[in-house]
Design an enzyme around this catalytic site. Structure first.
Site, PDB file in Angstrom:
ATOM      1  N   CYS A  44       2.782   6.951 -14.777  1.00  0.00           N
ATOM      2  CA  CYS A  44       4.090   7.071 -14.217  1.00  0.00           C
ATOM      3  C   CYS A  44       4.134   6.098 -12.825  1.00  0.00           C
ATOM      4  O   CYS A  44       4.153   4.654 -13.156  1.00  0.00           O
ATOM      5  CB  CYS A  44       4.152   8.459 -13.660  1.00  0.00           C
ATOM      6  SG  CYS A  44       6.216   8.704 -13.345  1.00  0.00           S
ATOM      7  N   HIS A  94       3.053  11.122 -18.617  1.00  0.00           N
ATOM      8  CA  HIS A  94       1.920  12.189 -17.846  1.00  0.00           C
ATOM      9  C   HIS A  94       1.097  12.735 -19.275  1.00  0.00           C
ATOM     10  O   HIS A  94       1.356  13.692 -19.283  1.00  0.00           O
ATOM     11  CB  HIS A  94       2.516  13.241 -17.287  1.00  0.00           C
ATOM     12  CG  HIS A  94       3.348  12.768 -15.890  1.00  0.00           C
ATOM     13  ND1 HIS A  94       2.434  12.633 -14.558  1.00  0.00           N
ATOM     14  CD2 HIS A  94       4.476  12.117 -15.593  1.00  0.00           C
ATOM     15  CE1 HIS A  94       3.349  12.156 -13.902  1.00  0.00           C
ATOM     16  NE2 HIS A  94       4.668  12.058 -14.317  1.00  0.00           N
ATOM     17  N   GLU A 141      -1.915  14.024 -18.715  1.00  0.00           N
ATOM     18  CA  GLU A 141      -2.614  15.076 -18.297  1.00  0.00           C
ATOM     19  C   GLU A 141      -1.863  16.392 -18.320  1.00  0.00           C
ATOM     20  O   GLU A 141      -2.971  17.532 -18.574  1.00  0.00           O
ATOM     21  CB  GLU A 141      -2.677  14.968 -16.609  1.00  0.00           C
ATOM     22  CG  GLU A 141      -1.562  15.094 -15.847  1.00  0.00           C
ATOM     23  CD  GLU A 141      -0.796  13.795 -15.762  1.00  0.00           C
ATOM     24  OE1 GLU A 141       0.294  13.786 -14.740  1.00  0.00           O
ATOM     25  OE2 GLU A 141      -0.885  13.205 -16.504  1.00  0.00           O
TER      26      GLU A 141
END
Length: 562
Positions: A398, A525, A527
């Site tokens: 990001c 993202h 994750e």
């Protein structure tokens, strides 16, 4: 629907989220389908505008919901896809009741906390618990509800009352209350103290809820006489007093519960003994033991803004853990405050500046995670430049991707005024701009949020190979600014490649530097979708590159041997 309610007492931060997730894991291992709800009694509508320092990270769901980090724990532990409605807040409840009142749905009645707010809470729980979250048809068997905060908090009172009513209406065979409490040991005396738990249970019972189980947090295993004392004074059978003592890693918690036969007692309470089988936790056992036995580690430089509170980057830390374990390594994270890398820091705090640079240089790879605001941005730019020039594996997420674009624009294209309009509205070279679909005036729920499709522009890139050569990937987003499409052509002349774009091909989603061993920036993202045993492809790539295994991994995958 069967409900398992997890409440907390004595102090906050006891690990109710991990406890609730672990209970879900054990029940799922018994063959039941499980869903989760987190109740946050704060007035915010969602977690989107809350400071990471105050509340930890904001977790983003597929539907764009910005929610409490505990929902991230639920998704990782249970491998489910939750919705924004699985996070109930006081703000959401009051907003829905007030909207009904304005529409005249209450037919002129006086709108009150009881029954209107409590009814809204019950209706919300009953409707959301029926939504399938595991990809199968029909509702789950059990809904695990975590009530945030501690018993006795003023803001949680309407929820306690609603849950008391829910318990009464569903019946004793459909409701199980587990109260998480602390059993401290005073240093001087060395005795396990039960009084805080006694007071907490008394408070809960005064509000109309009697716990069926106590989940006692402690540093060391509970002594038998401590259990007997708790049983006697809290009116909970000794067999239902579960001890969740400190363990080497949180993957042991479901095993702790299993070893104390928590599943059998919960299944009896919920009248599910006949439909459930013995828990199959072999995968969890292997994972927990594997992690305990790892000896080699890899140093990862985490260059961020909120490094003072590690929960600010909880999903990133978990994704690194998943990737490291897949490579038989322990993660050793060097937390580097981006501002400590800046030139100004050399004058104001020379010791911190020197330590930050030493940590960066001693790391095997660099990760710049997401963030908002201009504090520390120049330090992140220096970290990205160091990684690019010294061929150190780099992953920018990001803001970390935007930092790469700014750094390359300044260092290679020579655009000294290159910047994001987030940090400088009048930047001479706006290489990162405010995206059109957001709002400039409202902060809450105005970003590009949730799961969005990224089209891979070529199969000949490291990202495509790590994702095993799909033509697209679906990942979760949370941002307002992105790469200015007008400068893409100039940036690609430097050797940078934008290998992933959105469906309009105007939004740059993935960048790579082919001349570098591993230099990847992503606008999304990754994750948020990493799972134990199923690490995020890009995090895995970063760790493989940091340990010199990336090329072999890619080749073996292309040959189909893995």
């Amino acid at each position: 629907m069967k409900y398992v309610l997890v409440t907390g007492g004595v102090v906050s931060g006891l690990g109710k989220g991990v406890t609730a997730s672990s209970i879900g894991v054990v029940l799922k291992a018994c063959g039941l389908r499980v869903t989760s709800i987190k109740i946050d009694p704060y007035l915010n509508t969602d977690a989107g505008t809350m400071s990471p320092f105050e509340h930890g990270e904001v977790f983003v769901l597929d539907d764009g919901g910005e929610v409490d980090l505990d929902l991230g724990n639920y998704e990782r532990f249970l491998d489910v896809r939750l919705t924004r409605d699985n996070n109930i807040t006081t703000g959401k409840i009051y907003q829905s009741v007030l909207e009904k009142e304005r529409k005249g749905d209450y037919l002129g009645k006086t709108v009150q906390v009881v029954p209107h707010i409590t009814d809204a809470i019950k209706d919300w729980i009953e409707s959301v618990s029926a939504i399938p979250v595991d990809g199968k048809e029909g509702p789950a068997d059990v809904c695990v509800i975590e009530l945030g905060g501690t018993v006795g908090d003023i803001e949680s009172m309407p929820f306690i009352e609603a849950l008391r009513q829910l318990f009464f209406s569903t019946g004793p065979d459909n409701f199980c209350l587990i109260h998480v409490s602390l059993v401290p040991v005073l240093g001087v005396v060395g005795e396990q103290k039960t009084k805080p738990t006694q007071h907490s249970v008394r408070e809960l019972r005064a509000l109309g809820l009697t716990p069926h189980f106590l989940a006692c947090r402690s540093a060391q295993p509970l002594l038998e006489n401590t259990k007997q004392k708790l049983s006697q004074f809290c009116h909970v059978p000794a067999a239902n007093i579960l001890n969740i003592h400190d363990v080497p890693n949180i993957w042991h918690v479901p095993l702790l519960l299993r070893n104390q036969n928590a599943h059998e007692a919960i299944l009896r309470q919920l009248a599910l003994v006949r439909v459930a089988g013995p828990p199959n936790l072999q995968e969890w056992t292997t994972r927990a033991e594997t992690f305990d036995n790892l000896t080699n580690s890899v140093k990862i430089a985490m260059v961020g803004k909120y490094v003072g509170l590690t929960d600010s980057y909880l999903s990133v830390v978990k994704a690194l853990l998943h990737a490291c374990i897949a490579c038989s390594l322990k993660p050793s994270i060097e937390w580097i405050a981006a501002s400590d890398l800046e030139d100004e820091s050399a004058k104001s705090t020379p010791e911190a500046h020197s330590k930050a640079w030493e940590a960066l240089r001693n790391s095997a790879c660099v990760l710049v995670p997401g963030g908002f605001g201009d504090r520390g941005v120049n330090g992140m730019i220096l970290a990205a430049k160091y990684a690019r020039e010294n061929k150190v594996p780099y992953l920018g997420i990001c803001l970390g991707m935007q930092i790469s674009v700014i750094e390359i624009s300044r260092s290679i294209l020579g655009w000294k005024g290159a910047n994001s309009t987030e940090f400088d509205e009048h930047a001479p070279n706006p290489v990162v701009i405010f995206m059109p679909e957001g709002s400039r005036t409202h902060m809450g729920n105005t970003m590009r949020l949730g799961s969005r499709r990224t089209l891979l522009q070529t199969a000949d890139c490291i990202t495509a190979k790590l994702y095993h050569n799909p033509d697209h990937v679906d990942e979760r987003h949370r941002h307002r600014y992105e790469v200015n499409p007008e400068v893409v052509e100039d940036l690609e002349k430097t050797g940078l490649r934008f290998v992933g774009k959105d469906e309009s091909r105007q939004r740059m989603e993935i960048l790579e530097l082919p001349s570098h061993p591993f230099y990847v920036g992503v606008q999304f993202h990754p994750e948020y979708k990493s799972r134990p045993g199923k690490p995020s492809a890009l995090f895995l790539g970063l760790i493989l590159a940091a340990t010199g295994q990336l090329e072999a991994y890619v080749k073996s995958h292309q040959n189909g041997s893995i």
